[in-house]
Motif scaffolding. Structure first.
Motif, PDB file in Angstrom:
ATOM      1  N   TYR A   2      22.690  45.039  27.044  1.00 21.60           N
ATOM      2  CA  TYR A   2      23.605  46.181  26.988  1.00 21.60           C
ATOM      3  C   TYR A   2      24.975  45.686  27.430  1.00 21.60           C
ATOM      4  CZ  TYR A   2      26.114  50.400  28.192  1.00 21.60           C
ATOM      5  OH  TYR A   2      27.085  51.366  28.261  1.00 21.60           O
ATOM      6  N   LYS A   3      25.947  45.733  26.515  1.00 19.38           N
ATOM      7  CA  LYS A   3      27.269  45.171  26.842  1.00 19.38           C
ATOM      8  C   LYS A   3      28.165  46.264  27.431  1.00 19.38           C
ATOM      9  CE  LYS A   3      28.426  43.298  22.839  1.00 19.38           C
ATOM     10  NZ  LYS A   3      27.281  43.623  21.949  1.00 19.38           N
ATOM     11  N   THR A   4      28.794  45.931  28.545  1.00 21.15           N
ATOM     12  CA  THR A   4      29.708  46.882  29.175  1.00 21.15           C
ATOM     13  C   THR A   4      31.138  46.348  29.077  1.00 21.15           C
ATOM     14  OG1 THR A   4      30.284  48.055  31.205  1.00 21.15           O
ATOM     15  CG2 THR A   4      29.375  45.861  31.489  1.00 21.15           C
ATOM     16  N   ASP A   5      32.091  47.262  28.914  1.00 24.85           N
ATOM     17  CA  ASP A   5      33.493  46.812  28.941  1.00 24.85           C
ATOM     18  C   ASP A   5      34.163  47.304  30.221  1.00 24.85           C
ATOM     19  OD1 ASP A   5      33.451  49.457  28.393  1.00 24.85           O
ATOM     20  OD2 ASP A   5      34.509  49.349  26.471  1.00 24.85           O
ATOM     21  N   ARG A   6      33.332  47.809  31.149  1.00 28.19           N
ATOM     22  CA  ARG A   6      33.905  48.254  32.421  1.00 28.19           C
ATOM     23  C   ARG A   6      34.035  47.055  33.357  1.00 28.19           C
ATOM     24  NH1 ARG A   6      30.583  53.596  33.762  1.00 28.19           N
ATOM     25  NH2 ARG A   6      29.918  54.144  31.656  1.00 28.19           N
ATOM     26  N   PHE A   7      34.615  47.281  34.541  1.00 33.95           N
ATOM     27  CA  PHE A   7      34.927  46.111  35.379  1.00 33.95           C
ATOM     28  C   PHE A   7      33.664  45.439  35.912  1.00 33.95           C
ATOM     29  CE2 PHE A   7      34.916  49.266  38.911  1.00 33.95           C
ATOM     30  CZ  PHE A   7      34.225  48.554  39.882  1.00 33.95           C
ATOM     31  N   TRP A   8      33.757  44.140  36.067  1.00 31.43           N
ATOM     32  CA  TRP A   8      32.665  43.346  36.635  1.00 31.43           C
ATOM     33  C   TRP A   8      33.250  42.039  37.165  1.00 31.43           C
ATOM     34  CZ3 TRP A   8      30.868  38.395  35.748  1.00 31.43           C
ATOM     35  CH2 TRP A   8      29.658  38.053  36.388  1.00 31.43           C
ATOM     36  N   SER A   9      32.788  41.609  38.321  1.00 27.72           N
ATOM     37  CA  SER A   9      33.223  40.305  38.832  1.00 27.72           C
ATOM     38  C   SER A   9      32.166  39.782  39.800  1.00 27.72           C
ATOM     39  CB  SER A   9      34.571  40.437  39.561  1.00 27.72           C
ATOM     40  OG  SER A   9      34.965  39.187  40.063  1.00 27.72           O
ATOM     41  N   GLN A  10      32.128  38.449  39.922  1.00 30.69           N
ATOM     42  CA  GLN A  10      31.248  37.861  40.939  1.00 30.69           C
ATOM     43  C   GLN A  10      31.994  37.807  42.266  1.00 30.69           C
ATOM     44  OE1 GLN A  10      30.153  34.001  39.304  1.00 30.69           O
ATOM     45  NE2 GLN A  10      28.037  34.623  39.343  1.00 30.69           N
ATOM     46  N   ILE A  11      31.248  37.852  43.371  1.00 29.90           N
ATOM     47  CA  ILE A  11      31.873  37.639  44.681  1.00 29.90           C
ATOM     48  C   ILE A  11      31.226  36.386  45.273  1.00 29.90           C
ATOM     49  CG2 ILE A  11      32.461  38.677  46.903  1.00 29.90           C
ATOM     50  CD1 ILE A  11      31.879  41.412  45.740  1.00 29.90           C
ATOM     51  N   LYS A  12      31.778  35.246  44.916  1.00 32.27           N
ATOM     52  CA  LYS A  12      31.205  33.983  45.394  1.00 32.27           C
ATOM     53  C   LYS A  12      31.977  33.477  46.607  1.00 32.27           C
ATOM     54  CE  LYS A  12      27.897  33.014  42.396  1.00 32.27           C
ATOM     55  NZ  LYS A  12      26.560  33.457  42.783  1.00 32.27           N
ATOM     56  N   SER A  13      33.312  33.472  46.475  1.00 31.52           N
ATOM     57  CA  SER A  13      34.133  32.932  47.560  1.00 31.52           C
ATOM     58  C   SER A  13      34.844  34.082  48.252  1.00 31.52           C
ATOM     59  CB  SER A  13      35.169  31.981  46.975  1.00 31.52           C
ATOM     60  OG  SER A  13      36.016  32.723  46.117  1.00 31.52           O
ATOM     61  N   ALA A  14      35.428  33.785  49.412  1.00 34.45           N
ATOM     62  CA  ALA A  14      36.158  34.816  50.140  1.00 34.45           C
ATOM     63  C   ALA A  14      37.331  35.335  49.309  1.00 34.45           C
ATOM     64  CB  ALA A  14      36.644  34.248  51.463  1.00 34.45           C
ATOM     65  N   GLY A  15      37.942  34.435  48.506  1.00 41.01           N
ATOM     66  CA  GLY A  15      39.073  34.851  47.666  1.00 41.01           C
ATOM     67  C   GLY A  15      38.677  35.928  46.672  1.00 41.01           C
ATOM     68  N   SER A  16      37.448  35.816  46.144  1.00 44.37           N
ATOM     69  CA  SER A  16      37.020  36.820  45.164  1.00 44.37           C
ATOM     70  C   SER A  16      36.736  38.159  45.824  1.00 44.37           C
ATOM     71  CB  SER A  16      35.813  36.324  44.364  1.00 44.37           C
ATOM     72  OG  SER A  16      34.795  35.866  45.214  1.00 44.37           O
ATOM     73  N   ALA A  17      36.585  38.188  47.168  1.00 41.45           N
ATOM     74  CA  ALA A  17      36.375  39.475  47.857  1.00 41.45           C
ATOM     75  C   ALA A  17      37.636  40.334  47.775  1.00 41.45           C
ATOM     76  CB  ALA A  17      35.990  39.243  49.313  1.00 41.45           C
ATOM     77  N   ILE A  18      38.806  39.691  47.797  1.00 39.99           N
ATOM     78  CA  ILE A  18      40.050  40.471  47.701  1.00 39.99           C
ATOM     79  C   ILE A  18      40.188  41.055  46.297  1.00 39.99           C
ATOM     80  CG2 ILE A  18      42.576  40.278  47.694  1.00 39.99           C
ATOM     81  CD1 ILE A  18      42.429  38.517  50.088  1.00 39.99           C
ATOM     82  N   TYR A  19      39.815  40.274  45.284  1.00 46.07           N
ATOM     83  CA  TYR A  19      39.866  40.773  43.902  1.00 46.07           C
ATOM     84  C   TYR A  19      38.859  41.920  43.728  1.00 46.07           C
ATOM     85  CZ  TYR A  19      39.571  40.867  38.813  1.00 46.07           C
ATOM     86  OH  TYR A  19      39.564  41.276  37.500  1.00 46.07           O
ATOM     87  N   ALA A  20      37.644  41.743  44.262  1.00 48.31           N
ATOM     88  CA  ALA A  20      36.616  42.792  44.167  1.00 48.31           C
ATOM     89  C   ALA A  20      37.094  44.056  44.882  1.00 48.31           C
ATOM     90  CB  ALA A  20      35.308  42.306  44.792  1.00 48.31           C
ATOM     91  N   SER A  21      37.767  43.860  46.004  1.00 46.87           N
ATOM     92  CA  SER A  21      38.298  44.996  46.760  1.00 46.87           C
ATOM     93  C   SER A  21      39.279  45.780  45.893  1.00 46.87           C
ATOM     94  CB  SER A  21      38.987  44.453  48.012  1.00 46.87           C
ATOM     95  OG  SER A  21      39.249  45.483  48.913  1.00 46.87           O
TER      96      SER A  21
END
Length: 422
Positions: free
Chosen positions: A241-260
Motif C-alpha cells: 500500500y503506497k502512501t504519499d503522506r510524510f514518512w521518515s526514519q529516525i536513525k541518528s539524533a539529527g533525524s530526530a529534529i527533522y521528525a519533530s
C-alpha cells in the motif's frame, strides 16, 4: 479484533543515537514534545477494535519504561504491554517468539510497526486496502516513493502496478531495483506465523548440520525483510500500500529534529492544543513550536520554527531558538542563541553563547528525497551535522559551539568547532 506490535529493539541498537540514548532508551526520546513511541501508540489506539498493543524488544524493564507503559494505558484506554526478548531476535524472530501472546484472543489481523520511524501511520487505509486486495489472508507492507539513489538504503519493492502485488523484494540492494521502499509498517494475518515457522525449522536443520556454528546463530533470529518478504514476493500473498503522506526514519539524533518538524506540522490537524501561540506577556512564537506548560520562558525570547521545549526548561531574556529540541531541566541564559541543536537534560548555556549545528534535512527540491543516514566521519573529518549536548553539559558565556557533539557531564571553557568532545 485487532492488535498491534511495536518493535523497539534494544540497547545495542541505536548506537547512532548516542550520546542521547545513554540517558533514555531511544524509543522514549521526546520528538515533538512526546516520547517517540507515543506517536505510534496514539495511531494504533485510534483504530476501532484495537484490543492490545504489545512492545517487543530486549531492553531490561526499567522504571522509565514502566512509567511510560502505565501512563499510555491510562491515556489511551487500551492494554499496552512490554514483552522482553532474551536476545536480539530480529524483526521476525521477536514476533514469532511471542506468537502465543499475539494470537491470544484470536485477532483477525495485527499491525507490526518499527519504533524508529516517524509517520502519519495510515493504519485505517491499510485495513481498507487489505479488504480490497488479494484474499482475506494477504499481508500488506506500507511503501513510499524514494529517489533512485536513496532507494539503495532501504528495502525495495517491485510491484504489479494493476494489482499492487509485491513481485520482488530486495533489502538494501547494491544496484537500482525500484523506487518504492519499505516503510517498516506492516499488516499481517495470523497466517504469517506459518511462513516464519517454516524459516525457523529450516534454521534449526541448518544448525544441526553445521556442528561448528556458535550459539549466536540462533534458529530464532529471523529477519522479516530478508527471510520472509523475499520468499513471499511473487506468490500472490504480499501486497504494497503506497502512501504519499510524510514518512521518515529516525536513525541518528539529527533525524530526530527533522521528525519533530514533521510531527509538529501534523499537530495542526491532530493536536492543535500542543502548539504554542503568541500570547500577551509570552515569548514570540514563529511557526510550529511545542512548549511544555512547566517551562519558564522570558517574554523577550523568540522561539521557532520547529522547536520543542521540555519540562522545567528555563529560557532567559532575548534568547533565540530555532530548529532545536531543548530537553527537560535545561537552562538557556540571557541572549544565548541555539540553532539546529539538541540541548541535553539539565544542561546550561551561558549568556551570549551560540550553539549551532548544520541541518541534515532531505533535499527540499526533490519531493521523494529522504533523510540521509550520514556516517559520523567523512574523509577523516567529522561530517557537519546538528550539534548535540549530552546531559548536564555546561557551556560558558560568550563562546561558540559549532557542529559538535559534547558527551555528558562536561564543563567546557572555550569555543569548539567540528569536534566530538569526550
Amino acid at each position: 479484533m485487532l492488535k498491534a506490535v511495536i518493535l523497539i529493539r534494544g540497547p545495542q541498537k541505536g548506537t547512532r543515537f548516542r550520546p542521547l540514548s545513554f540517558e533514555v532508551p531511544k524509543p522514549l526520546f521526546p520528538v515533538a514534545g512526546v516520547p517517540m513511541l507515543q506517536h505510534h501508540i496514539e495511531a494504533c489506539a485510534q483504530v476501532p477494535n484495537m484490543k492490545e498493543i504489545l512492545l517487543v524488544g530486549f531492553y531490561q524493564p526499567n522504571e522509565e519504561l514502566n512509567r511510560f507503559l502505565s501512563a499510555a494505558q491510562q491515556d489511551f484506554k487500551v492494554s499496552v504491554r512490554y514483552l522482553q526478548e532474551y536476545a536480539a531476535l530480529g524483526t521476525g524472530g521477536g514476533i514469532y517468539h511471542f506468537r502465543d501472546q499475539i494470537l491470544s484472543g484470536s485477532p483477525e489481523a495485527f499491525f507490526v510497526l518499527n519504533a524508529d520511524v516517524c509517520s502519519e501511520f495510515p493504519l485505517m487505509d491499510m485495513l481498507k486496502f487489505q479488504k480490497e486486495h488479494g484474499d482475506a489472508h494477504s499481508f500488506i507492507i506500507l511503501g513510499t516513493t524514494a529517489n533512485r539513489k536513496q532507494s539503495l538504503n532501504y528495502g525495495c519493492i517491485v510491484e504489479n502496478e494493476q494489482s499492487c502485488e509485491v513481485l520482488h523484494y530486495v533489502e538494501k540492494p547494491s544496484t537500482f531495483v525500484s523506487d518504492i521502499i519499505n516503510c517498516g509498517i506492516y499488516l499481517f494475518t495470523p497466517e504469517i506465523f506459518q511462513h516464519i515457522g517454516g524459516v525457523f525449522q529450516k534454521n534449526q536443520q541448518d544448525l544441526m548440520l553445521d556442528e561448528q556454528s556458535n550459539g549466536w546463530q540462533r534458529a530464532e533470529a529471523i529477519r522479516l525483510e530478508q527471510d520472509i518478504f523475499t520468499a513471499l514476493a511473487g506468490q500472490g500473498k504480499l501486497y504494497v500500500y503506497k502512501t504519499d503522506r510524510f514518512w521518515s526514519q529516525i536513525k541518528s539524533a539529527g533525524s530526530a529534529i527533522y521528525a519533530s518538524r514533521l510531527y509538529l506540522n501534523q499537530y495542526h490537524k491532530t493536536h492543535p492544543e500542543r502548539l504554542a501561540e503568541n500570547k500577551e506577556g509570552g515569548p514570540k512564537i514563529c511557526g510550529n513550536v511545542y512548549v511544555h506548560p512547566t517551562a519558564n520562558i522570558d517574554p523577550t525570547a523568540v522561539l521557532g520554527p520547529n522547536v520543542s521545549i521540555g519540562t522545567g526548561v528555563t529560557i532567559g531574556a532575548g534568547v533565540r531558538v530555532r530548529e532545536s529540541i531543548i530537553l527537560h531541566g535545561a537552562t538557556l541564559q540571557d541572549h544565548s542563541c541555539v540553532l539546529n541543536s539538541i540541548v541535553g537534560w539539565e544542561s546550561t548555556i551561558g549568556k551570549w553563547a551560540r550553539v549551532e549545528g548544520t541541518p541534515s534535512d532531505p533535499n527540499p527540491n526533490d519531493p521523494y528525497s529522504k533523510i540521509d543516514s550520514e556516517t559520523l566521519f567523512r574523509d577523516g573529518k567529522l561530517t557537519p551535522s546538528i550539534t548535540i549536548l549530552g546531559c548536564n553539559v555546561t557551556i560558558p558565556s560568550e563562546v561558540i559551539i559549532l557542529n559538535s557533539i559534547v558527551l555528558p557531564h562536561k564543563d567546557l571553557n572555550r569555543s569548539f568547532k567540528n569536534q566530538i568532545i569526550l
